[in-house]
Design a protein around this motif. Structure first.
Motif, PDB file in Angstrom:
ATOM      1  N   GLN A 140       0.848  -1.192   0.000  1.00 45.19           N
ATOM      2  CA  GLN A 140       0.000   0.000   0.000  1.00 45.19           C
ATOM      3  C   GLN A 140       0.881   1.238   0.000  1.00 45.19           C
ATOM      4  N   HIS A 141       0.914   1.934  -1.116  1.00 48.48           N
ATOM      5  CA  HIS A 141       1.670   3.178  -1.190  1.00 48.48           C
ATOM      6  C   HIS A 141       0.970   4.230  -0.340  1.00 48.48           C
ATOM      7  N   GLU A 142       1.742   5.128   0.263  1.00 48.30           N
ATOM      8  CA  GLU A 142       1.159   6.106   1.184  1.00 48.30           C
ATOM      9  C   GLU A 142       0.183   7.060   0.512  1.00 48.30           C
ATOM     10  N   LEU A 143       0.213   7.151  -0.819  1.00 40.69           N
ATOM     11  CA  LEU A 143      -0.704   8.045  -1.525  1.00 40.69           C
ATOM     12  C   LEU A 143      -1.832   7.299  -2.231  1.00 40.69           C
ATOM     13  N   GLY A 144      -1.941   5.986  -2.015  1.00 34.69           N
ATOM     14  CA  GLY A 144      -3.090   5.261  -2.536  1.00 34.69           C
ATOM     15  C   GLY A 144      -2.837   4.098  -3.474  1.00 34.69           C
ATOM     16  N   PRO A 145      -1.910   4.191  -4.451  1.00 31.12           N
ATOM     17  CA  PRO A 145      -1.667   3.047  -5.335  1.00 31.12           C
ATOM     18  C   PRO A 145      -1.331   1.789  -4.540  1.00 31.12           C
ATOM     19  N   TRP A 146      -1.629   0.619  -5.107  1.00 28.45           N
ATOM     20  CA  TRP A 146      -1.498  -0.607  -4.328  1.00 28.45           C
ATOM     21  C   TRP A 146      -1.172  -1.799  -5.225  1.00 28.45           C
ATOM     22  N   ALA A 147      -0.754  -2.872  -4.579  1.00 32.61           N
ATOM     23  CA  ALA A 147      -0.532  -4.144  -5.268  1.00 32.61           C
ATOM     24  C   ALA A 147      -0.765  -5.264  -4.266  1.00 32.61           C
ATOM     25  N   MET A 148      -1.211  -6.406  -4.764  1.00 32.64           N
ATOM     26  CA  MET A 148      -1.413  -7.573  -3.908  1.00 32.64           C
ATOM     27  C   MET A 148      -0.767  -8.778  -4.566  1.00 32.64           C
ATOM     28  N   LEU A 149       0.057  -9.484  -3.809  1.00 41.99           N
ATOM     29  CA  LEU A 149       0.686 -10.703  -4.292  1.00 41.99           C
ATOM     30  C   LEU A 149      -0.135 -11.886  -3.796  1.00 41.99           C
ATOM     31  N   VAL A 150      -0.823 -12.534  -4.716  1.00 42.95           N
ATOM     32  CA  VAL A 150      -1.632 -13.709  -4.409  1.00 42.95           C
ATOM     33  C   VAL A 150      -0.720 -14.925  -4.543  1.00 42.95           C
ATOM     34  N   ARG A 151      -0.470 -15.632  -3.443  1.00 46.10           N
ATOM     35  CA  ARG A 151       0.538 -16.693  -3.415  1.00 46.10           C
ATOM     36  C   ARG A 151      -0.102 -18.078  -3.330  1.00 46.10           C
ATOM     37  N   PHE A 152       0.414 -18.991  -4.156  1.00 47.99           N
ATOM     38  CA  PHE A 152      -0.122 -20.343  -4.232  1.00 47.99           C
ATOM     39  C   PHE A 152       0.779 -21.338  -3.499  1.00 47.99           C
ATOM     40  N   LYS A 153       0.203 -22.456  -3.103  1.00 48.12           N
ATOM     41  CA  LYS A 153       0.940 -23.476  -2.357  1.00 48.12           C
ATOM     42  C   LYS A 153       2.124 -24.025  -3.142  1.00 48.12           C
ATOM     43  N   ASP A 154       2.005 -24.078  -4.474  1.00 48.71           N
ATOM     44  CA  ASP A 154       3.069 -24.657  -5.296  1.00 48.71           C
ATOM     45  C   ASP A 154       4.148 -23.656  -5.683  1.00 48.71           C
ATOM     46  N   GLY A 155       4.094 -22.436  -5.135  1.00 44.52           N
ATOM     47  CA  GLY A 155       5.117 -21.436  -5.413  1.00 44.52           C
ATOM     48  C   GLY A 155       4.746 -20.424  -6.473  1.00 44.52           C
ATOM     49  N   LYS A 156       3.690 -20.679  -7.224  1.00 44.63           N
ATOM     50  CA  LYS A 156       3.243 -19.704  -8.222  1.00 44.63           C
ATOM     51  C   LYS A 156       2.656 -18.481  -7.512  1.00 44.63           C
ATOM     52  N   ALA A 157       2.509 -17.390  -8.257  1.00 44.22           N
ATOM     53  CA  ALA A 157       1.953 -16.174  -7.661  1.00 44.22           C
ATOM     54  C   ALA A 157       1.375 -15.266  -8.730  1.00 44.22           C
ATOM     55  N   LEU A 158       0.411 -14.459  -8.339  1.00 42.53           N
ATOM     56  CA  LEU A 158      -0.147 -13.412  -9.186  1.00 42.53           C
ATOM     57  C   LEU A 158       0.060 -12.080  -8.481  1.00 42.53           C
ATOM     58  N   LEU A 159       0.561 -11.099  -9.205  1.00 41.14           N
ATOM     59  CA  LEU A 159       0.731  -9.753  -8.663  1.00 41.14           C
ATOM     60  C   LEU A 159      -0.263  -8.847  -9.378  1.00 41.14           C
ATOM     61  N   ALA A 160      -1.234  -8.341  -8.641  1.00 34.68           N
ATOM     62  CA  ALA A 160      -2.275  -7.500  -9.229  1.00 34.68           C
ATOM     63  C   ALA A 160      -2.420  -6.224  -8.418  1.00 34.68           C
ATOM     64  N   GLY A 161      -2.877  -5.161  -9.073  1.00 29.61           N
ATOM     65  CA  GLY A 161      -3.067  -3.904  -8.368  1.00 29.61           C
ATOM     66  C   GLY A 161      -3.386  -2.789  -9.330  1.00 29.61           C
ATOM     67  N   HIS A 162      -3.159  -1.557  -8.882  1.00 30.06           N
ATOM     68  CA  HIS A 162      -3.425  -0.399  -9.729  1.00 30.06           C
ATOM     69  C   HIS A 162      -2.514   0.754  -9.339  1.00 30.06           C
ATOM     70  N   ALA A 163      -1.985   1.430 -10.341  1.00 33.56           N
ATOM     71  CA  ALA A 163      -1.112   2.574 -10.104  1.00 33.56           C
ATOM     72  C   ALA A 163      -1.897   3.856  -9.871  1.00 33.56           C
ATOM     73  N   ASN A 164      -3.204   3.839 -10.146  1.00 35.04           N
ATOM     74  CA  ASN A 164      -4.041   5.028 -10.005  1.00 35.04           C
ATOM     75  C   ASN A 164      -5.082   4.789  -8.920  1.00 35.04           C
ATOM     76  N   ALA A 165      -4.994   5.533  -7.840  1.00 40.14           N
ATOM     77  CA  ALA A 165      -5.910   5.335  -6.714  1.00 40.14           C
ATOM     78  C   ALA A 165      -7.241   6.056  -6.896  1.00 40.14           C
ATOM     79  N   ASP A 166      -7.398   6.801  -7.975  1.00 37.31           N
ATOM     80  CA  ASP A 166      -8.596   7.622  -8.154  1.00 37.31           C
ATOM     81  C   ASP A 166      -9.537   7.083  -9.229  1.00 37.31           C
ATOM     82  N   ILE A 167      -9.427   5.797  -9.527  1.00 40.39           N
ATOM     83  CA  ILE A 167     -10.238   5.195 -10.575  1.00 40.39           C
ATOM     84  C   ILE A 167     -11.613   4.794 -10.043  1.00 40.39           C
ATOM     85  N   VAL A 168     -12.650   4.995 -10.876  1.00 40.03           N
ATOM     86  CA  VAL A 168     -14.011   4.601 -10.510  1.00 40.03           C
ATOM     87  C   VAL A 168     -14.589   3.764 -11.646  1.00 40.03           C
ATOM     88  N   ARG A 169     -15.037   2.548 -11.330  1.00 42.17           N
ATOM     89  CA  ARG A 169     -15.692   1.678 -12.305  1.00 42.17           C
ATOM     90  C   ARG A 169     -16.859   0.979 -11.633  1.00 42.17           C
TER      91      ARG A 169
END
Length: 274
Positions: free
Chosen positions: A112-141
């Protein structure tokens, strides 16, 4: 590396709460100028309690395009980033009143960046991982738009990437998805473009070390000399960070918050659970 003003950091230390991560109806991730291999600053795992790293070097080139339009991204492995991520989490918690900072939760890691942008590392038992997030904290969808964006970001990806929708709530607005298969990181061009815009400090010892010094010194120090030595020691310790190592980073570390900060760093131990 992104430069943050002293005023911004001091504001974040005392008063900044977590900004809502939202998204925008027309926020299709911008296209990246096609290239075979994309380089993200890293150091092959220095500053971490683990030595694993992406199989490609930090200056590689050549035809690395893969099936489904995926591109190789040269970012350190999750294990190589563990110590830096843990140290950054501990320092921000010990130096600020932001209770919604970076953290490890049930095997997954959140930046969690102090100004809002974020990322989450989703970790799997077998060592695989997904890194997802957003560089823009002001997005609305809305939810329909979010589902459309997510489908676009994983188009042509391996089936196991589908776990993203169960790991992240549909209220999270995503701008990038990168996958670690145990050897390399990959992502579609729009994901790589959005990830590039994220000030993701765990990516390298230099980027993370500068932040540790900034928070520890109340934005008065620089990543050199004894301050650099203290920051490097904290990153090497990672999940085993001690109170003495944390306090050595400077006057920004609040004694009353040290215990909680060390607990937060230790939470990065262990394997993924998905």
């Amino acid at each position: 590396m992104e430069q943050i003003s002293r005023r911004t950091v001091l504001t974040a230390m005392g008063a900044l709460g977590t900004m809502t991560v939202a998204g925008c109806a027309d926020d299709e991730p911008s296209q990246l100028d096609p290239s075979s291999t994309h380089v993200v600053e890293g150091d092959g795992g220095s500053g971490s309690s683990a030595s694993g790293s992406s199989s490609a070097g930090s200056e590689g080139s050549g035809d690395a395009s893969s099936e489904g339009g995926m591109r190789q991204v040269q970012l350190d492995s999750p294990d190589a980033m563990r110590g830096r991520w843990a140290a950054y989490t501990a320092v921000v918690l010990a130096a600020s009143d932001n209770s919604e900072s970076s953290r490890a939760e049930d095997g997954d890691w959140i930046f969690q960046h102090e100004l809002g942008p974020w990322a989450m590392l989703v970790r799997f038992k077998d060592g695989k991982a997904l890194l997802a997030g957003h560089a823009n904290a002001d997005i609305v969808r809305d939810l329909t738009q979010e589902k459309k964006i997510r489908r676009a970001l994983v188009a042509g990806a391996p089936k196991w990437w589908g776990a993203l929708d169960t790991a992240l709530p549909d209220t999270a607005r995503i701008g990038f998805v990168l996958g670690w298969d145990g050897k390399t990181w990959q992502g579609l061009a729009p994901s790589v473009s959005n990830f590039d815009a994220l000030p993701f400090y765990p990516k390298s010892q230099q980027a993370c070390g500068e932040q540790l010094v900034m928070w520890g010194s109340k934005a008065e120090g620089s990543y050199t000399g004894s301050a650099k030595a203290a920051a490097d020691a904290a990153m090497r310790a990672g999940t085993q960070l001690t109170a003495a190592q944390l306090k050595k980073l400077g006057p920004g570390i609040q004694s009353a918050r040290v215990k909680g900060a060390l607990t937060a760093a230790k939470a990065y131990e262990g394997k993924g659970k998905h």
